[in-house]
Design a protein around this motif. Structure first.
Motif, PDB file in Angstrom:
ATOM      1  N   THR A   1       0.835  -1.207   0.000  1.00 40.68           N
ATOM      2  CA  THR A   1       0.000   0.000   0.000  1.00 40.68           C
ATOM      3  C   THR A   1       0.867   1.254   0.000  1.00 40.68           C
ATOM      4  N   LEU A   2       1.897   1.266   0.838  1.00 39.63           N
ATOM      5  CA  LEU A   2       2.797   2.416   0.886  1.00 39.63           C
ATOM      6  C   LEU A   2       3.525   2.612  -0.437  1.00 39.63           C
ATOM      7  N   GLN A   3       3.945   1.536  -1.053  1.00 44.18           N
ATOM      8  CA  GLN A   3       4.631   1.657  -2.337  1.00 44.18           C
ATOM      9  C   GLN A   3       3.692   2.163  -3.427  1.00 44.18           C
ATOM     10  N   SER A   4       2.436   1.733  -3.415  1.00 46.05           N
ATOM     11  CA  SER A   4       1.484   2.230  -4.414  1.00 46.05           C
ATOM     12  C   SER A   4       1.190   3.713  -4.206  1.00 46.05           C
ATOM     13  N   VAL A   5       1.087   4.133  -2.953  1.00 44.35           N
ATOM     14  CA  VAL A   5       0.878   5.560  -2.670  1.00 44.35           C
ATOM     15  C   VAL A   5       2.093   6.358  -3.110  1.00 44.35           C
ATOM     16  N   LEU A   6       3.278   5.841  -2.857  1.00 44.57           N
ATOM     17  CA  LEU A   6       4.507   6.511  -3.262  1.00 44.57           C
ATOM     18  C   LEU A   6       4.580   6.639  -4.778  1.00 44.57           C
ATOM     19  N   ALA A   7       4.216   5.589  -5.497  1.00 45.25           N
ATOM     20  CA  ALA A   7       4.228   5.639  -6.962  1.00 45.25           C
ATOM     21  C   ALA A   7       3.200   6.644  -7.475  1.00 45.25           C
ATOM     22  N   GLU A   8       2.039   6.685  -6.838  1.00 48.43           N
ATOM     23  CA  GLU A   8       1.002   7.645  -7.220  1.00 48.43           C
ATOM     24  C   GLU A   8       1.483   9.079  -7.019  1.00 48.43           C
ATOM     25  N   ARG A   9       2.114   9.330  -5.888  1.00 49.01           N
ATOM     26  CA  ARG A   9       2.647  10.676  -5.605  1.00 49.01           C
ATOM     27  C   ARG A   9       3.743  11.036  -6.597  1.00 49.01           C
ATOM     28  N   GLN A  10       4.562  10.080  -6.955  1.00 48.04           N
ATOM     29  CA  GLN A  10       5.633  10.340  -7.911  1.00 48.04           C
ATOM     30  C   GLN A  10       5.057  10.709  -9.270  1.00 48.04           C
ATOM     31  N   SER A  11       3.995  10.031  -9.686  1.00 47.43           N
ATOM     32  CA  SER A  11       3.368  10.368 -10.967  1.00 47.43           C
ATOM     33  C   SER A  11       2.728  11.755 -10.913  1.00 47.43           C
ATOM     34  N   GLU A  12       2.186  12.125  -9.764  1.00 46.98           N
ATOM     35  CA  GLU A  12       1.630  13.481  -9.607  1.00 46.98           C
ATOM     36  C   GLU A  12       2.731  14.530  -9.736  1.00 46.98           C
ATOM     37  N   ILE A  13       3.873  14.274  -9.124  1.00 50.19           N
ATOM     38  CA  ILE A  13       4.994  15.207  -9.196  1.00 50.19           C
ATOM     39  C   ILE A  13       5.476  15.342 -10.634  1.00 50.19           C
ATOM     40  N   GLU A  14       5.545  14.227 -11.357  1.00 51.97           N
ATOM     41  CA  GLU A  14       5.965  14.264 -12.753  1.00 51.97           C
ATOM     42  C   GLU A  14       4.981  15.066 -13.592  1.00 51.97           C
ATOM     43  N   ALA A  15       3.681  14.906 -13.329  1.00 51.12           N
ATOM     44  CA  ALA A  15       2.663  15.666 -14.067  1.00 51.12           C
ATOM     45  C   ALA A  15       2.785  17.164 -13.783  1.00 51.12           C
TER      46      ALA A  15
ATOM     47  N   ARG B   1       6.317  27.258 -19.086  1.00 53.45           N
ATOM     48  CA  ARG B   1       7.523  28.051 -19.357  1.00 53.45           C
ATOM     49  C   ARG B   1       7.819  28.097 -20.854  1.00 53.45           C
ATOM     50  N   GLU B   2       7.600  26.990 -21.553  1.00 57.84           N
ATOM     51  CA  GLU B   2       7.827  26.949 -23.000  1.00 57.84           C
ATOM     52  C   GLU B   2       6.900  27.904 -23.740  1.00 57.84           C
ATOM     53  N   LYS B   3       5.685  28.049 -23.260  1.00 56.00           N
ATOM     54  CA  LYS B   3       4.712  28.930 -23.903  1.00 56.00           C
ATOM     55  C   LYS B   3       4.891  30.385 -23.475  1.00 56.00           C
ATOM     56  N   GLY B   4       5.821  30.643 -22.573  1.00 52.66           N
ATOM     57  CA  GLY B   4       6.119  32.015 -22.173  1.00 52.66           C
ATOM     58  C   GLY B   4       5.320  32.511 -20.980  1.00 52.66           C
ATOM     59  N   PHE B   5       4.616  31.648 -20.316  1.00 50.30           N
ATOM     60  CA  PHE B   5       3.848  32.046 -19.141  1.00 50.30           C
ATOM     61  C   PHE B   5       4.669  31.800 -17.883  1.00 50.30           C
ATOM     62  N   THR B   6       4.458  32.666 -16.909  1.00 53.66           N
ATOM     63  CA  THR B   6       5.031  32.388 -15.599  1.00 53.66           C
ATOM     64  C   THR B   6       3.969  31.646 -14.799  1.00 53.66           C
ATOM     65  N   LEU B   7       4.412  30.907 -13.832  1.00 52.42           N
ATOM     66  CA  LEU B   7       3.461  30.149 -13.027  1.00 52.42           C
ATOM     67  C   LEU B   7       2.553  31.082 -12.225  1.00 52.42           C
ATOM     68  N   GLU B   8       3.087  32.257 -11.871  1.00 48.06           N
ATOM     69  CA  GLU B   8       2.280  33.231 -11.149  1.00 48.06           C
ATOM     70  C   GLU B   8       1.158  33.755 -12.040  1.00 48.06           C
ATOM     71  N   GLN B   9       1.434  33.941 -13.339  1.00 46.09           N
ATOM     72  CA  GLN B   9       0.401  34.406 -14.262  1.00 46.09           C
ATOM     73  C   GLN B   9      -0.725  33.379 -14.385  1.00 46.09           C
ATOM     74  N   LEU B  10      -0.359  32.133 -14.308  1.00 48.24           N
ATOM     75  CA  LEU B  10      -1.370  31.086 -14.406  1.00 48.24           C
ATOM     76  C   LEU B  10      -2.101  30.857 -13.075  1.00 48.24           C
TER      77      LEU B  10
ATOM     78  N   ASN C   1       5.502  18.760 -12.852  1.00 49.47           N
ATOM     79  CA  ASN C   1       6.722  19.231 -13.516  1.00 49.47           C
ATOM     80  C   ASN C   1       6.498  19.416 -15.010  1.00 49.47           C
ATOM     81  N   GLU C   2       5.738  18.519 -15.617  1.00 51.89           N
ATOM     82  CA  GLU C   2       5.428  18.627 -17.043  1.00 51.89           C
ATOM     83  C   GLU C   2       4.595  19.881 -17.326  1.00 51.89           C
ATOM     84  N   ILE C   3       3.624  20.161 -16.468  1.00 53.32           N
ATOM     85  CA  ILE C   3       2.797  21.369 -16.622  1.00 53.32           C
ATOM     86  C   ILE C   3       3.657  22.621 -16.486  1.00 53.32           C
TER      87      ILE C   3
END
Length: 175
Positions: free
Chosen positions: A28-42, A51-60, A44-46
């Motif tokens: 259970t702990l490993q599945s939660v950890l994997a889920e959190r890791q995928s959230e972090i990756e998502a 940044r690629e589109k020229g927006f700052t995170l504060e603007q969004l 980071n991707e956002i």
């Protein structure tokens, strides 16, 4: 927590704990950890895409929302239980006690320290019985203790005000 405080309940729980249950907990702990890791990756991707589109995170509104969520989480945790209303305690010079340790004058912070110091053979004295060679240190020690008391009070006021805003309590001023 009470489980840890009561030896009988702890022994009973240890008997009930088996290797299979431990493996289930680990899975259970490993599945939660994997889920959190995928959230972090998502996230980071956002961030990268913005940044690629020229927006700052504060603007969004991303950073403001994250900050707000962190404050709301703190409030929700503390709103379950009413915090103690802080009271500012002024340090009265005449009622303070001091002791000398390692050749330096120290301020007695709590009276529970007094017996421990006396057990070690350190003399605890009132302000009027402080040795004259340490008299110049008294004001500096009291100023430092007052500054620390103010910082502690202000941090407690922040928690109190957060709770009071949610629960309709009195809003306090920082010092």
């Amino acid at each position: 927590m009470s489980l840890l405080l009561d030896k009988r309940e702890l022994k009973k729980a240890a008997k009930e704990l088996t290797l299979a249950k431990l493996n289930d907990v680990l899975d259970t702990l490993q599945s939660v950890l994997a889920e959190r890791q995928s959230e972090i990756e998502a996230i980071n991707e956002i961030e990268r895409f913005a940044r690629e589109k020229g927006f700052t995170l504060e603007q969004l509104g991303y950073k403001q929302i994250q900050d707000t969520l962190a404050v709301e989480e703190e409030i929700s945790v503390s709103s379950d239980k009413r915090p103690i209303k802080p009271k500012f305690k002024t340090l009265n010079k005449e009622s303070q006690y001091f002791y000398v340790e390692d050749g330096q004058l120290q301020l007695l912070r709590t009276h529970t320290m007094k017996k421990g110091l006396q057990a070690r053979g350190i003399e605890v004295v009132s302000v009027d019985k402080v040795d004259k060679k340490f008299a110049k240190d008294i004001d500096a020690l009291l100023a430092d203790a007052t500054e620390q008391a103010t910082l502690n009070y202000n941090s407690k006021v922040v928690l109190w005000n957060a709770w009071a805003a949610v629960n309709g309590g009195e809003i306090l001023e920082t010092r």
